[in-house]
Scaffold this motif. Structure first.
Motif, PDB file in Angstrom:
ATOM      1  N   ILE A   8       0.870  -1.171   0.000  1.00 34.25           N
ATOM      2  CA  ILE A   8       0.000   0.000   0.000  1.00 34.25           C
ATOM      3  C   ILE A   8       0.908   1.222   0.000  1.00 34.25           C
ATOM      4  CG2 ILE A   8      -1.685   1.359   1.297  1.00 34.25           C
ATOM      5  CD1 ILE A   8      -2.778  -1.307   2.397  1.00 34.25           C
ATOM      6  N   GLU A   9       0.707   2.083  -0.987  1.00 31.98           N
ATOM      7  CA  GLU A   9       1.482   3.310  -1.070  1.00 31.98           C
ATOM      8  C   GLU A   9       0.686   4.434  -0.409  1.00 31.98           C
ATOM      9  OE1 GLU A   9       3.558   3.931  -4.911  1.00 31.98           O
ATOM     10  OE2 GLU A   9       2.516   2.097  -5.519  1.00 31.98           O
ATOM     11  N   HIS A  10       1.397   5.457   0.046  1.00 36.10           N
ATOM     12  CA  HIS A  10       0.765   6.585   0.758  1.00 36.10           C
ATOM     13  C   HIS A  10       1.340   7.885   0.239  1.00 36.10           C
ATOM     14  CE1 HIS A  10       0.259   9.012   4.688  1.00 36.10           C
ATOM     15  NE2 HIS A  10      -0.847   9.086   3.985  1.00 36.10           N
ATOM     16  N   GLU A  11       0.456   8.811  -0.066  1.00 36.03           N
ATOM     17  CA  GLU A  11       0.847  10.163  -0.449  1.00 36.03           C
ATOM     18  C   GLU A  11       0.101  11.138   0.457  1.00 36.03           C
ATOM     19  OE1 GLU A  11      -0.406  10.573  -4.523  1.00 36.03           O
ATOM     20  OE2 GLU A  11       1.344   9.515  -5.287  1.00 36.03           O
ATOM     21  N   ASP A  12       0.802  12.151   0.954  1.00 33.35           N
ATOM     22  CA  ASP A  12       0.171  13.193   1.763  1.00 33.35           C
ATOM     23  C   ASP A  12       0.786  14.517   1.338  1.00 33.35           C
ATOM     24  OD1 ASP A  12      -0.480  15.085   3.808  1.00 33.35           O
ATOM     25  OD2 ASP A  12      -0.825  13.452   5.205  1.00 33.35           O
ATOM     26  N   ASN A  13      -0.059  15.425   0.810  1.00 33.20           N
ATOM     27  CA  ASN A  13       0.475  16.705   0.345  1.00 33.20           C
ATOM     28  C   ASN A  13       0.208  17.838   1.325  1.00 33.20           C
ATOM     29  OD1 ASN A  13      -2.129  17.663   0.020  1.00 33.20           O
ATOM     30  ND2 ASN A  13      -2.132  17.500  -2.200  1.00 33.20           N
ATOM     31  N   GLY A  14      -0.166  17.508   2.538  1.00 33.35           N
ATOM     32  CA  GLY A  14      -0.417  18.537   3.553  1.00 33.35           C
ATOM     33  C   GLY A  14      -1.887  18.724   3.846  1.00 33.35           C
ATOM     34  N   ALA A  29      -6.482   1.285  -6.972  1.00 30.47           N
ATOM     35  CA  ALA A  29      -7.515   1.320  -5.928  1.00 30.47           C
ATOM     36  C   ALA A  29      -7.034   2.342  -4.912  1.00 30.47           C
ATOM     37  CB  ALA A  29      -7.677  -0.043  -5.282  1.00 30.47           C
ATOM     38  N   GLU A  30      -7.951   3.191  -4.421  1.00 32.41           N
ATOM     39  CA  GLU A  30      -7.496   4.223  -3.501  1.00 32.41           C
ATOM     40  C   GLU A  30      -8.552   4.596  -2.476  1.00 32.41           C
ATOM     41  OE1 GLU A  30      -6.508   7.851  -5.553  1.00 32.41           O
ATOM     42  OE2 GLU A  30      -8.551   8.160  -6.237  1.00 32.41           O
ATOM     43  N   THR A  31      -8.048   5.075  -1.354  1.00 28.30           N
ATOM     44  CA  THR A  31      -8.851   5.723  -0.322  1.00 28.30           C
ATOM     45  C   THR A  31      -8.248   7.105  -0.160  1.00 28.30           C
ATOM     46  OG1 THR A  31      -9.454   3.698   0.832  1.00 28.30           O
ATOM     47  CG2 THR A  31      -9.479   5.713   2.129  1.00 28.30           C
ATOM     48  N   THR A  32      -9.080   8.136  -0.347  1.00 27.84           N
ATOM     49  CA  THR A  32      -8.584   9.502  -0.236  1.00 27.84           C
ATOM     50  C   THR A  32      -9.071  10.129   1.067  1.00 27.84           C
ATOM     51  OG1 THR A  32     -10.459  10.436  -1.449  1.00 27.84           O
ATOM     52  CG2 THR A  32      -8.526   9.798  -2.740  1.00 27.84           C
ATOM     53  N   TYR A  33      -8.306  11.099   1.547  1.00 28.41           N
ATOM     54  CA  TYR A  33      -8.675  11.769   2.793  1.00 28.41           C
ATOM     55  C   TYR A  33      -8.262  13.234   2.750  1.00 28.41           C
ATOM     56  CZ  TYR A  33      -3.751  11.174   4.096  1.00 28.41           C
ATOM     57  OH  TYR A  33      -2.383  11.215   4.112  1.00 28.41           O
ATOM     58  N   THR A  34      -8.855  13.983   3.660  1.00 26.93           N
ATOM     59  CA  THR A  34      -8.526  15.393   3.861  1.00 26.93           C
ATOM     60  C   THR A  34      -8.065  15.560   5.306  1.00 26.93           C
ATOM     61  OG1 THR A  34     -10.223  16.051   2.273  1.00 26.93           O
ATOM     62  CG2 THR A  34      -9.450  17.751   3.798  1.00 26.93           C
TER      63      THR A  34
END
Length: 99
Positions: A8-14, A29-34
């Motif tokens: 599982i890869e993870h990206e967080d742009n702030g 496949a993705e789960t997005t968050y704020t």
């Protein structure tokens, strides 16, 4: 059916981020968050393309978000219908659920 990707890869742009899996054919496949401040995230969307169907990809992605939130001392607001349903099925996640 192809074998499920394991990493599982993870990206967080702030302000926003995502957890995702890549299939050998390029499907994601993705789960997005704020991020809401420093102590909360809103899971707003989970998408699992047909290449991942039946492999538990959505659950794996939401589980990873829960694990990371727990480790960081954050709470989760599951606005995504899939994530919300998983929180109802997993009472052991109550410690990270924002009430």
């Amino acid at each position: 059916m192809t074998e499920a990707p394991t990493t599982i890869e993870h990206e967080d742009n702030g302000s926003k981020g995502r957890y995702f899996l890549r299939a050998p054919g390029g499907a994601i496949a993705e789960t997005t968050y704020t991020n809401v401040g420093q102590h909360q995230i809103i899971i707003d969307h989970t998408e699992v393309p047909d290449a991942f169907r039946g492999q538990g990809a959505g659950l794996r992605l939401v589980t990873r978000a829960v694990e990371d939130a727990r480790a960081a001392g954050k709470k989760i607001i599951p606005l995504c219908p899939f994530a919300n349903a998983q929180f109802k099925k997993h009472p052991e996640w109550a410690d990270v659920l924002k009430r």
